[in-house]
Design a protein around this motif. Structure first.
Motif, short mmCIF file in Angstrom:
data_model
loop_
_atom_site.label_atom_id
_atom_site.label_comp_id
_atom_site.label_asym_id
_atom_site.label_seq_id
_atom_site.Cartn_x
_atom_site.Cartn_y
_atom_site.Cartn_z
N PRO A 103 0.81 -1.23 0.00
CA PRO A 103 0.00 0.00 0.00
C PRO A 103 0.83 1.28 0.00
CG PRO A 103 -0.92 -1.60 1.52
CD PRO A 103 0.38 -2.17 1.06
N SER A 104 2.03 1.23 0.59
CA SER A 104 2.88 2.41 0.68
C SER A 104 3.71 2.64 -0.59
CB SER A 104 3.81 2.30 1.88
OG SER A 104 4.63 1.14 1.78
N ASP A 105 3.70 1.69 -1.51
CA ASP A 105 4.51 1.80 -2.73
C ASP A 105 3.79 2.64 -3.79
OD1 ASP A 105 6.61 0.21 -1.81
OD2 ASP A 105 5.60 -1.64 -2.41
N PRO A 106 4.54 3.17 -4.76
CA PRO A 106 3.91 3.91 -5.87
C PRO A 106 2.89 3.02 -6.58
CG PRO A 106 6.28 4.24 -5.90
CD PRO A 106 6.02 3.19 -4.87
N ARG A 107 1.67 3.50 -6.67
CA ARG A 107 0.57 2.65 -7.16
C ARG A 107 0.79 2.16 -8.58
NH1 ARG A 107 -4.26 0.87 -5.75
NH2 ARG A 107 -6.07 0.94 -7.14
N TYR A 108 1.40 3.00 -9.42
CA TYR A 108 1.60 2.63 -10.82
C TYR A 108 3.08 2.45 -11.17
CZ TYR A 108 -3.07 4.72 -10.73
OH TYR A 108 -4.36 5.03 -10.41
N GLY A 109 3.93 2.37 -10.17
CA GLY A 109 5.35 2.23 -10.42
C GLY A 109 5.77 0.77 -10.58
N PHE A 110 6.91 0.56 -11.22
CA PHE A 110 7.43 -0.79 -11.44
C PHE A 110 8.90 -0.84 -11.04
CE2 PHE A 110 4.11 -0.14 -14.65
CZ PHE A 110 3.30 -1.24 -14.42
N SER A 111 9.33 -2.03 -10.68
CA SER A 111 10.75 -2.27 -10.36
C SER A 111 10.97 -3.77 -10.46
CB SER A 111 11.08 -1.79 -8.95
OG SER A 111 12.37 -2.22 -8.56
N PHE A 112 11.89 -4.18 -11.34
CA PHE A 112 12.12 -5.61 -11.53
C PHE A 112 13.53 -6.05 -11.18
CE2 PHE A 112 8.57 -4.56 -14.33
CZ PHE A 112 7.63 -5.46 -13.86
N SER A 113 14.38 -5.12 -10.77
CA SER A 113 15.74 -5.47 -10.38
C SER A 113 15.74 -6.39 -9.16
CB SER A 113 16.55 -4.21 -10.10
OG SER A 113 17.86 -4.55 -9.70
N GLY A 114 14.92 -6.05 -8.16
CA GLY A 114 14.85 -6.88 -6.95
C GLY A 114 14.29 -8.26 -7.21
N LEU A 115 13.33 -8.35 -8.11
CA LEU A 115 12.76 -9.65 -8.46
C LEU A 115 13.81 -10.53 -9.12
CD1 LEU A 115 10.47 -11.67 -8.86
CD2 LEU A 115 9.78 -10.37 -10.91
N LYS A 116 14.58 -9.94 -10.03
CA LYS A 116 15.68 -10.68 -10.67
C LYS A 116 16.69 -11.16 -9.64
CE LYS A 116 18.87 -8.23 -11.79
NZ LYS A 116 20.03 -7.62 -11.10
N THR A 117 17.00 -10.29 -8.66
CA THR A 117 17.95 -10.67 -7.60
C THR A 117 17.38 -11.78 -6.73
OG1 THR A 117 18.86 -8.43 -7.58
CG2 THR A 117 19.26 -9.79 -5.64
N ALA A 118 16.08 -11.74 -6.47
CA ALA A 118 15.44 -12.80 -5.67
C ALA A 118 15.56 -14.14 -6.37
CB ALA A 118 13.97 -12.45 -5.42
N VAL A 119 15.40 -14.14 -7.70
CA VAL A 119 15.56 -15.39 -8.45
C VAL A 119 17.01 -15.87 -8.36
CG1 VAL A 119 15.47 -16.43 -10.75
CG2 VAL A 119 13.69 -14.82 -10.05
N ALA A 120 17.96 -14.95 -8.52
CA ALA A 120 19.38 -15.32 -8.47
C ALA A 120 19.74 -15.90 -7.11
CB ALA A 120 20.24 -14.09 -8.77
#
Length: 348
Positions: free
Chosen positions: A206-223
Motif C-alpha cells: 500500500p505504501s509503494d507507488p501505485r503505478y510504479g514498477f521495479s524488476f531489479s529486486g525480483l531478478k535478484t530474488a531469483v538469483a
C-alpha cells in the motif's frame, strides 16, 4: 490517400512498413538477433552495421508485398528515439534520404507511440481515452492516452530500474536459457508450476507507488534462490523457477494496469511491447480485464515486437491529423522522453 513508409531501427530489428488510412499494406523485417546471441545481449555496433546492410532490402520487400513503388510513398515516418544511439541514427539518416529524394514530409516519432499505434491496424481506431501498458525489453510504463496524434501522453508510472523484458533476459541467463530471454522463459514455464516458488511482487505494498514498477529486486530474488538451491547440492527445477518468475511479472503488471483503468474511469486497456507476446501476461490480462469489465486490446504477436508497421501506423495517424512535419535536421534522441507521438525539439 497518403501512403506512409515507416522505418524502425531502435534496437536489433530493421523494420519497414507501409500504411494508409489505418490499413497495413505491406511490411518486412530483418533481425540481427542471431548475431547478438553469443554475447547474451544486443551489441550496438553490430546492430548498426546490420541496419545498414538490411535497410534497402527490407524497404524493397515491404514495397513488393504492398504491390507499390517507392514513388507511391507520400510521407516517411521514422523512430527518432528512444533506442540505441547508433541504431537510431541509421534509421533516421535513411528516412531523411527517402523523404528528401521523394520530396515528401518526414515525421520523427517516438518509438513507444508506435507500439501503441500498431493496435489500430488490427482492431481499428483507439477509443477517446485508454490506458496503455507498455512492457518491453527497455520500457515498462503505464500511460494514459487520449488522441494519440493530437493529445499529450500522460505517464502514470514507469519502471525505476530494470524493464520487464530486461528482467526476462537476466533470469534466462541465470537459468542457462538461450537469448532472447522472453521466449526462452515462456517456453520453459509451460512445464513448470507457477506456485512452486513465492517470488516477490515488486512495489505492490500500500505504501509503494501505485503505478510504479521495479524488476531489479525480483531478478535478484531469483538469483539468490538459484544460488541457495545449487549451494545446497539440489537439482535446479528450471521450469518451476521460470514459471514462478513469469507469474510474478504477469501478476504485477496486470494488477497495476487494471487498477489504473479503474482509478481513471477508463474501460479499455491496451497491452503492447515485446513482453505483450508473453503467454501468461496475455492470459492473465484477459482474465482480469474480463472480471473488471474492461475491454482488452493486444496486437497480434508478430506486431508486439519492434517492427516497421508500428512506425508507419503512428505516422499515418499524424498525417491524417494534419500534424506538422519534422525538419530534415531533426536529430536522433536516444533517450527521448515520451510526451507525445511526434518528437519535438529545438530544431523547430
Amino acid at each position: 490517400m497518403t501512403v506512409v513508409l515507416g522505418i524502425e531501427t531502435s534496437c536489433d530489428e530493421t523494420g519497414a512498413g507501409l500504411v494508409a488510412e489505418g490499413r497495413l499494406l505491406g511490411d518486412a523485417l530483418s533481425s540481427s538477433m542471431s548475431e547478438h546471441a553469443r554475447f547474451g545481449g544486443v551489441v550496438p555496433e553490430i546492430a548498426a552495421r546490420a541496419h545498414l546492410e538490411a535497410m534497402l532490402p527490407v524497404v524493397r520487400e515491404a514495397l513488393t508485398r504492398a504491390s507499390l513503388d517507392l514513388s507511391d510513398v507520400g510521407a516517411v515516418a521514422v523512430t527518432a528515439g528512444p533506442g540505441l544511439s547508433t541504431a537510431v541514427q541509421v534509421g533516421l539518416a535513411s528516412a531523411k534520404a527517402f523523404a528528401f529524394a521523394l520530396d515528401v514530409p518526414l515525421y520523427g516519432v517516438h518509438h513507444l507511440a508506435g507500439h501503441a499505434a500498431v493496435d489500430v491496424l488490427e482492431h481499428g481506431p483507439l477509443p477517446p481515452r485508454c490506458v496503455a501498458l507498455v512492457v518491453s525489453g527497455g520500457h515498462t510504463s503505464l500511460l494514459l492516452l487520449g488522441d494519440l496524434a493530437r493529445d499529450p501522453i500522460v505517464h502514470l508510472g514507469d519502471t525505476a530500474d530494470d524493464a520487464a523484458g530486461e528482467a526476462f533476459d537476466k533470469v534466462a541467463r541465470i537459468l542457462g536459457l538461450p537469448y532472447p530471454g522472453g521466449p526462452s522463459v515462456d517456453r520453459a514455464a509451460r512445464d513448470g508450476d507457477p506456485r512452486a516458488i513465492a517470488f516477490p511482487r515488486p512495489l505492490t505494498r500500500p505504501s509503494d507507488p501505485r503505478y510504479g514498477f521495479s524488476f531489479s529486486g525480483l531478478k535478484t530474488a531469483v538469483a539468490r534462490w538459484v544460488e541457495a538451491r545449487q549451494g545446497a547440492g539440489g537439482d535446479l527445477p528450471v521450469a518451476d523457477v521460470a514459471a514462478s518468475f513469469q507469474e510474478a511479472v504477469a501478476d504485477t503488471v496486470t494488477r497495476k494496469a487494471v487498477a489504473a483503468c479503474l482509478d481513471h474511469g477508463v474501460d479499455t486497456l491496451l497491452v503492447v511491447g515485446g513482453v505483450a507476446a508473453n503467454s501468461r501476461v496475455r492470459a492473465l490480462a484477459e482474465e482480469r480485464c474480463a472480471a473488471a469489465g474492461i475491454e482488452l486490446r493486444v496486437p497480434p504477436m508478430r506486431l508486439c515486437t519492434d517492427n516497421g508497421a508500428m512506425i508507419a501506423a503512428v505516422g499515418d495517424l499524424l498525417v491524417r491529423a494534419g500534424a506538422p512535419a519534422s525538419e530534415l535536421r531533426i536529430p536522433a534522441d536516444p533517450s527521448a522522453p515520451l510526451t507525445g507521438a511526434l518528437l519535438a525539439g529545438p530544431w523547430r
